[in-house]
Scaffold this active site. Structure first.
Site, PDB file in Angstrom:
ATOM      1  N   ALA A   6       0.858  -1.179   0.000  1.00 54.07           N
ATOM      2  CA  ALA A   6       0.000   0.000   0.000  1.00 54.07           C
ATOM      3  C   ALA A   6       0.896   1.232   0.000  1.00 54.07           C
ATOM      4  O   ALA A   6       1.661   1.447   0.940  1.00 54.07           O
ATOM      5  CB  ALA A   6      -0.911  -0.007   1.222  1.00 54.07           C
ATOM      6  N   SER A   8       1.100   5.249  -0.183  1.00 55.87           N
ATOM      7  CA  SER A   8       0.367   6.507  -0.045  1.00 55.87           C
ATOM      8  C   SER A   8       1.018   7.647  -0.806  1.00 55.87           C
ATOM      9  O   SER A   8       0.401   8.679  -1.032  1.00 55.87           O
ATOM     10  CB  SER A   8       0.273   6.893   1.434  1.00 55.87           C
ATOM     11  OG  SER A   8       1.568   7.203   1.941  1.00 55.87           O
ATOM     12  N   GLY A  10       3.953   8.724   0.472  1.00 57.78           N
ATOM     13  CA  GLY A  10       4.821   9.261   1.515  1.00 57.78           C
ATOM     14  C   GLY A  10       6.091   8.451   1.664  1.00 57.78           C
ATOM     15  O   GLY A  10       6.254   7.388   1.055  1.00 57.78           O
ATOM     16  N   VAL A  11       6.977   8.933   2.510  1.00 63.35           N
ATOM     17  CA  VAL A  11       8.279   8.286   2.662  1.00 63.35           C
ATOM     18  C   VAL A  11       8.172   6.936   3.361  1.00 63.35           C
ATOM     19  O   VAL A  11       8.896   5.991   3.016  1.00 63.35           O
ATOM     20  CB  VAL A  11       9.263   9.222   3.408  1.00 63.35           C
ATOM     21  CG1 VAL A  11       8.786   9.515   4.824  1.00 63.35           C
ATOM     22  CG2 VAL A  11      10.665   8.643   3.426  1.00 63.35           C
ATOM     23  N   CYS A 101     -10.326   3.553   9.624  1.00 61.93           N
ATOM     24  CA  CYS A 101      -9.742   3.314   8.301  1.00 61.93           C
ATOM     25  C   CYS A 101      -8.943   2.016   8.288  1.00 61.93           C
ATOM     26  O   CYS A 101      -9.039   1.221   7.348  1.00 61.93           O
ATOM     27  CB  CYS A 101      -8.862   4.491   7.896  1.00 61.93           C
ATOM     28  SG  CYS A 101      -8.149   4.333   6.238  1.00 61.93           S
ATOM     29  N   GLY A 125       3.254   1.196   5.549  1.00 60.05           N
ATOM     30  CA  GLY A 125       4.315   1.967   6.188  1.00 60.05           C
ATOM     31  C   GLY A 125       4.011   2.339   7.622  1.00 60.05           C
ATOM     32  O   GLY A 125       4.553   3.323   8.139  1.00 60.05           O
ATOM     33  N   CYS A 193      -7.082  13.198   7.562  1.00 56.23           N
ATOM     34  CA  CYS A 193      -6.755  13.294   6.137  1.00 56.23           C
ATOM     35  C   CYS A 193      -7.885  13.863   5.293  1.00 56.23           C
ATOM     36  O   CYS A 193      -7.635  14.538   4.292  1.00 56.23           O
ATOM     37  CB  CYS A 193      -6.311  11.936   5.597  1.00 56.23           C
ATOM     38  SG  CYS A 193      -7.635  10.695   5.509  1.00 56.23           S
TER      39      CYS A 193
END
Length: 358
Positions: A6, A8, A10-11, A101, A125, A193
């Site tokens: 998964a 997103s 992002g890091v 979520c 992550g 979010c």
């Protein structure tokens, strides 16, 4: 092993995917489109599912040399997370949408689809660890996300992987830079979010509308009027619409919310402490419920304080007796149980707070 990563944008999820590739797994990247608004843009470190996020995730997948897809879960996210969030606040509760979520989208709908397509594991992550099938806190306690994962069942955890749970955040960023990932310095996401403005009260007011009521003290004296209980949570001090402190000169806090009568009760800080909690819909991450009363550590916020308590499952409810009072406990919050030992990092289970008393 066939892994669905998964991503997103992002890091954290990028490095998690990279580590699964390094481990020799057959990895496919997927970005979850959760917004019903086409072309949503990120606002600094707020917002989700933006065009930038999709682009960043795709570029990372290209660097890693893995297939990449975007799956639309916007309708289910709206129903299972956003609508539930709004309904809970309308009932005077204080839910955590990240918990919902994880429980309903990432490790339910996404995981089910992944398994149907032949994947063995969903890698994310999240900052958490799995050891012997047991969910544990991350090495980086400041980033630990075991709290928002404590609603997962043993079955769900069997098909989950958290590749960066044993790594500090600064090390994750450094690793991303070494790998040449352009997201290495991308800001962390903060707040809810689906509320990129950061103004939860305004968002809820738009969804729920005006439902006027009163702000009263312990004696029943009306101190102010309000436009809806959704604008308040237990422990809140600011934005009460009250001029000045209490008669004793002390600040006033929200101590209770009655959605049926649209009444918000306020009192002193001393009125916030509770010793007994009852939790509904308990989940035990290891699979088996505890036999009889068990002493453990409880936590009611993602990065909140912890307290030792005696917990007992009676019927389908979790009864919690705190050894020391916790302040600012609200209905709808997630109550997470950790094993009481020197490490204190093993998650035992969770429940949703249904009621509490002093």
């Amino acid at each position: 092993m066939k892994v669905l990563a998964a991503m997103s944008g992002g890091v954290d999820s990028s490095v998690a995917a990279a580590r699964m590739v390094d481990a020799g797994h057959d990895v496919v990247g997927v970005h979850l489109a959760l917004s019903t608004v086409s072309g949503t843009l990120r606002t600094g470190s707020r917002g989700c599912c933006s065009k930038e996020d999709v682009s960043d995730a795709r570029r990372v997948a290209d660097v890693l040399g893995i297939p990449f897809y975007v799956w639309d879960f916007a309708e289910k996210f709206q129903e299972d997370v956003i609508d539930n969030f709004v309904s809970a606040y309308a009932r005077g509760e204080t839910p955590n949408p990240c918990v919902q979520c994880n429980q309903r989208i990432k490790f339910s709908a996404l995981s089910v689809r992944a398994l149907m397509l032949g994947f063995d594991t969903v890698a994310t992550g999240h900052y958490a660890r799995l050891s012997g099938g047991r969910l544990r806190r991350a090495v980086d306690r400041g980033k630990d996300q075991s709290y928002v994962l404590a609603v997962l069942t043993a079955q769900q955890l069997r098909h989950a992987a958290f590749p960066i749970g044993d790594t500090l955040k600064r090390q994750v960023r450094a690793e991303a830079a070494r790998r040449g990932l352009l997201v290495a310095d991308k800001p962390d996401s903060h707040g809810i979010c689906f509320i990129p403005s950061g103004n939860t009260r305004a968002f809820l007011s738009e969804c729920i509308g005006i439902r006027r009521g009163s702000v009263v003290d312990a004696d029943g004296t009306v101190l102010a009027e309000h436009d809806g209980v959704h604008g308040f949570t237990v422990g809140q001090r600011k934005g009460l619409g009250i001029v000045g402190p209490g008669p004793n000169g002390r600040p006033r806090y929200v101590t209770a919310i009655d959605a049926d009568t649209a009444t918000v009760y306020v009192g002193d800080a001393a009125d916030l402490g509770v010793h007994t909690l009852i939790g509904r819909a308990p989940v035990f991450t290891a699979g088996a419920a505890p036999l009889g009363p068990v002493q453990c550590v409880v936590q009611i916020r993602a990065h909140g304080e912890t307290a030792v308590a005696v917990v007992e499952l009676i019927g389908d409810e979790l009864f919690v007796r705190l050894c020391e009072p916790l302040r600012g406990v609200a209905r709808g919050q997630t109550l997470v149980l950790y094993r009481l030992d020197p490490d204190g990092d093993e998650v035992l289970g969770s429940a949703t707070i249904a009621s509490m008393s002093a």
